[in-house]
Design an enzyme around this catalytic site. Sequence first.
Site, PDB file in Angstrom:
ATOM      1  N   GLU A 167      58.396  39.365  38.149  1.00 15.03           N
ATOM      2  CA  GLU A 167      58.797  38.833  36.835  1.00 15.03           C
ATOM      3  C   GLU A 167      60.170  39.313  36.351  1.00 15.03           C
ATOM      4  OE1 GLU A 167      55.458  39.623  34.239  1.00 15.03           O
ATOM      5  OE2 GLU A 167      54.055  38.694  35.620  1.00 15.03           O
ATOM      6  N   GLU A 272      48.432  34.182  41.816  1.00 16.36           N
ATOM      7  CA  GLU A 272      47.578  34.598  40.688  1.00 16.36           C
ATOM      8  C   GLU A 272      46.979  33.349  40.041  1.00 16.36           C
ATOM      9  OE1 GLU A 272      49.630  37.297  38.027  1.00 16.36           O
ATOM     10  OE2 GLU A 272      50.661  38.294  39.676  1.00 16.36           O
TER      11      GLU A 272
HETATM   12  O1  G3I Z   1      42.393  50.760  31.624  1.00 19.10           O
HETATM   13  C1  G3I Z   1      42.435  50.640  30.198  1.00 19.10           C
HETATM   14  C2  G3I Z   1      41.223  51.254  29.601  1.00 19.10           C
HETATM   15  O2  G3I Z   1      41.253  52.633  29.875  1.00 19.10           O
HETATM   16  C3  G3I Z   1      41.226  50.983  28.107  1.00 19.10           C
HETATM   17  O3  G3I Z   1      40.062  51.477  27.531  1.00 19.10           O
HETATM   18  C4  G3I Z   1      41.314  49.494  27.829  1.00 19.10           C
HETATM   19  C5  G3I Z   1      41.387  49.168  26.342  1.00 19.10           C
HETATM   20  O4  G3I Z   1      42.139  48.011  26.109  1.00 19.10           O
HETATM   21  O5  G3I Z   1      42.481  49.010  28.434  1.00 19.10           O
HETATM   22  C6  G3I Z   1      42.487  49.193  29.832  1.00 19.10           C
HETATM   23  O6  G3I Z   1      43.667  48.694  30.322  1.00 19.10           O
HETATM   24  C7  G3I Z   1      43.792  47.299  30.372  1.00 19.10           C
HETATM   25  C8  G3I Z   1      44.044  46.925  31.819  1.00 19.10           C
HETATM   26  O7  G3I Z   1      44.312  45.545  31.925  1.00 19.10           O
HETATM   27  C9  G3I Z   1      42.858  47.241  32.731  1.00 19.10           C
HETATM   28  O8  G3I Z   1      41.772  46.478  32.378  1.00 19.10           O
HETATM   29  C10 G3I Z   1      44.949  46.895  29.514  1.00 19.10           C
HETATM   30  O9  G3I Z   1      44.646  47.087  28.166  1.00 19.10           O
HETATM   31  C11 G3I Z   1      45.277  45.442  29.742  1.00 19.10           C
HETATM   32  O10 G3I Z   1      46.491  45.133  29.062  1.00 19.10           O
HETATM   33  C12 G3I Z   1      45.473  45.198  31.226  1.00 19.10           C
HETATM   34  O11 G3I Z   1      45.728  43.833  31.397  1.00 19.10           O
HETATM   35  C13 G3I Z   1      46.219  43.458  32.660  1.00 19.10           C
HETATM   36  C14 G3I Z   1      47.582  42.811  32.491  1.00 19.10           C
HETATM   37  O12 G3I Z   1      48.040  42.368  33.755  1.00 19.10           O
HETATM   38  C15 G3I Z   1      48.598  43.770  31.916  1.00 19.10           C
HETATM   39  O13 G3I Z   1      49.837  43.172  31.831  1.00 19.10           O
HETATM   40  C16 G3I Z   1      45.248  42.475  33.270  1.00 19.10           C
HETATM   41  O14 G3I Z   1      44.018  43.137  33.566  1.00 19.10           O
HETATM   42  C17 G3I Z   1      45.838  41.883  34.546  1.00 19.10           C
HETATM   43  O15 G3I Z   1      45.042  40.802  34.955  1.00 19.10           O
HETATM   44  C18 G3I Z   1      47.244  41.365  34.273  1.00 19.10           C
HETATM   45  O16 G3I Z   1      47.778  40.890  35.479  1.00 19.10           O
HETATM   46  C19 G3I Z   1      49.099  40.376  35.418  1.00 19.10           C
HETATM   47  C20 G3I Z   1      49.706  40.546  36.785  1.00 19.10           C
HETATM   48  O17 G3I Z   1      49.643  41.893  37.159  1.00 19.10           O
HETATM   49  C21 G3I Z   1      51.157  40.055  36.807  1.00 19.10           C
HETATM   50  N1  G3I Z   1      51.251  38.697  36.354  1.00 19.10           N
HETATM   51  C22 G3I Z   1      50.611  38.411  35.085  1.00 19.10           C
HETATM   52  C23 G3I Z   1      49.154  38.880  35.085  1.00 19.10           C
HETATM   53  C24 G3I Z   1      48.493  38.538  33.795  1.00 19.10           C
HETATM   54  O18 G3I Z   1      49.080  39.238  32.740  1.00 19.10           O
END
Ligand code: G3I
Length: 378
Positions: A167, A272
């Site tokens: 990105e 994705e």
């Molecule tokens: O691990 C913490 C946990 O400890 C906490 O309690 C919880 C509370 O919100 O958050 C957890 O972290 C989250 C993490 O996913 C793991 O589940 C984050 O808040 C959350 O923001 C994070 O989101 C991820 C996101 O990337 C972040 O940008 C998504 O799972 C993941 O699917 C997403 O994937 C991205 C690709 O890597 C790149 N392209 C876009 C795609 C979608 O955003």
Amino acid sequence: MDNHIILKVSRGMAAFMTCITLAACAAGTVTTPERTLKTVYGDKFLIGTAMNARQVAGEDSAAVEVVKRHFSAVVPENCMKCENIHPEEGRYDFRDADALVDFAEAGGLTVTGHCLIWHSQLAPWFTVDDKGQPVSAEVLKERMKEHITTLVSRYKGRVKGWDVVNEAIMDDGSYRKSPFYEILGEEYIPLAFQYAHEADPDAELYYNDYSMSIPAKRDAVVKLVQSLKEQGLRVDAVGMQAHIGMDYPGIDDFEQSMLAFAATGVNVMITEWDMSALPTVSRTADVSDTVAFREAMNPYPDALPDSVSEAWNARMRSFFELFLKHADFVTRVTAWGVTDGDSWKNDFPVPGRTDYPLLFDRDYQPKPFVQALCNETE
Ligand code: G3I
């Protein structure tokens, strides 16, 4: 041998084979191979899914079963990202990433590393000094090199390829003004590819991004790939994330981008894939506006109406057919999660919605278009 004899011999062989098959069936020794995405389409391209740490740890055995039956490749949804794997300078946490690679290896699944350099989910320390000020270009290069070398070397020979830079280009085709860009300028991208290649010369290297159908972004990514190649750097594929919706992008625009990337001489990966079934909402919209607005934005909390489900399945199928049409340069198609219940789309761009974006539903059942694809013969 005249035709009469040939006919007799072949009839005899057929009867013999039928007997063997019947006998074997009776003995319970012959099973028809199950028709799954992997068994039916696995010779076209890798069929992948993102996995979360809970699944890899075996806490969702039904999801693991789906992965083993239908997919030939996996990518970690979060655990190889900088903030997870390298949360502090000098401290790595490889536990979840090691578990994913072990799981994949045990099941014969191909692993993609995701991702080495990304502005998001970047550990807070990575681009600043102890006073919170941006580090110098030299320090950032050293940190990038150390981070990339550590990850790529650790999984050398076990991770087939890496999303090296994620990105970096905005939808208008300009460079994202990430801390990497602000400190190093465009040079951070070729440097990342160089460091990754030095750490594992056999690993495939990818540039990965979303909204790739937008012409300005398409052109900028083409230019970027050409420039990397002109600098003699290894680039194997462009990863098109394919977080799509019911009303965007146009499938023709998507195909134009696939063709444009392939024309640079690299492969294309659908990295994705998911498709929200919910109303499109701008990231900048005030999503906490009113209760009525929130309800309108989350219209199917219990189940998708048949008409929406049919439209969703038809559009997903069209995209899969597009991927098949270009299987000569599409080398992997990866869904961004196993079941609807796992998807990040349930919380983005509006938190707490019930979305239906993936290939398997909340009961681990294949969606109708997946079922139909698996049941068809060419
Ligand atoms: O691990 C913490 C946990 O400890 C906490 O309690 C919880 C509370 O919100 O958050 C957890 O972290 C989250 C993490 O996913 C793991 O589940 C984050 O808040 C959350 O923001 C994070 O989101 C991820 C996101 O990337 C972040 O940008 C998504 O799972 C993941 O699917 C997403 O994937 C991205 C690709 O890597 C790149 N392209 C876009 C795609 C979608 O955003």
